[in-house]
Design an enzyme around this catalytic site. Structure first.
Site, short mmCIF file in Angstrom:
data_model
loop_
_atom_site.label_atom_id
_atom_site.label_comp_id
_atom_site.label_asym_id
_atom_site.label_seq_id
_atom_site.Cartn_x
_atom_site.Cartn_y
_atom_site.Cartn_z
N TYR A 4 0.84 -1.20 0.00
CA TYR A 4 0.00 0.00 0.00
C TYR A 4 0.87 1.25 0.00
CZ TYR A 4 -3.18 3.57 1.86
OH TYR A 4 -3.92 4.71 2.07
N LYS A 57 1.10 4.22 -2.90
CA LYS A 57 0.77 5.61 -2.58
C LYS A 57 1.98 6.53 -2.73
CE LYS A 57 -3.64 5.54 -1.56
NZ LYS A 57 -4.60 6.28 -2.42
#
Length: 236
Positions: free
Chosen positions: A154, A158
């Site tokens: 993740y 990002k």
């Protein structure tokens, strides 16, 4: 403030997305929202307050399908006369394991929903902004710049969104198109409260507060800001 502007909000049917859609509509923009579920747009219409004469439209769309996104955004530009604002909220979180226990399939999934969707949407929207200027806001995460322990996939996706934003800002500087990112942490939504009922929810940031930052970034007073990564996590 945004009268006559055409905005696309990916992830616009979610908690943060709904707040952003509401803020843009209140400012006078026409808002177009891609969605997945057949009744997602109807639910959004019922959840928010539509100002008089507000235009909220949308269509089912797989944001990872490059050809479909190009076609859809072209139709939006053709119907409404162009595209002025793109807010990329679509994405999702998964993780909880260290790198050596995380299968590549989860990395790929996180890259697809958090990065690929933003890249394709930007690529499809920018050509319609080049002759009129515009504003792009990408939603990254606090995790992109801080400890990503057990959420590396993740965090990497990002962080790549930040690089995307910086590249867009540099490439589009002379085209009067700004590109900025925001860095939220845990947002105060019903789903997050249900997932962590014992947390101090007063420390979490409300979607409406983040929506006001996004509204500023796409508005006329932020034309001198581009390439920024703005923390919006308050005390979370």
């Amino acid at each position: 403030m945004l009268a006559g502007k055409i905005a696309i909000v990916t992830g616009g049917t979610g908690a943060l997305g709904g707040a952003v859609v509401q803020a843009l509509l209140n400012a006078g923009a026409t808002v177009w929202v891609p969605y997945v579920g057949t009744d997602d747009l109807d639910r959004l219409r019922k959840r928010i307050t539509l100002p008089t004469d507000a235009i909220l439209d949308g269509a089912p769309l797989d944001l990872t399908d490059e050809a479909a996104v190009y076609q859809a955004y072209g139709q939006v530009a053709g119907t409404y006369g162009g595209i002025d604002i793109l807010v990329n909220i679509a994405g999702g979180f998964a993780g909880g394991e260290p790198v050596h226990r995380t299968p590549w399939s989860l990395w790929q999934q996180q890259l697809d929903i958090n990065l690929k969707t933003a890249v394709i949407s930007c690529a499809a929207a920018v050509p319609h902004m080049l002759t009129r200027g515009g504003a792009i806001v990408n939603v990254s995460s606090r995790t992109a710049t801080q400890n990503a322990r057990n959420v590396a996939a993740y965090g990497a996706a990002k962080r790549a969104v930040l690089q995307l934003t910086e590249a867009l800002a540099a490439e589009l500087r002379d085209s009067n198109i700004t590109a900025n990112a925001i860095l939220p942490s845990v947002i105060d939504t019903p789903a997050n409260r249900a997932a962590d009922p014992n947390a101090d929810h007063s420390r979490w940031v409300a979607p409406e507060a983040i929506a006001r930052v996004i509204l500023f970034l796409v508005g006329p007073d932020a034309r001198i800001i581009s390439g920024a990564a703005i923390p919006v996590y308050g005390r979370a």
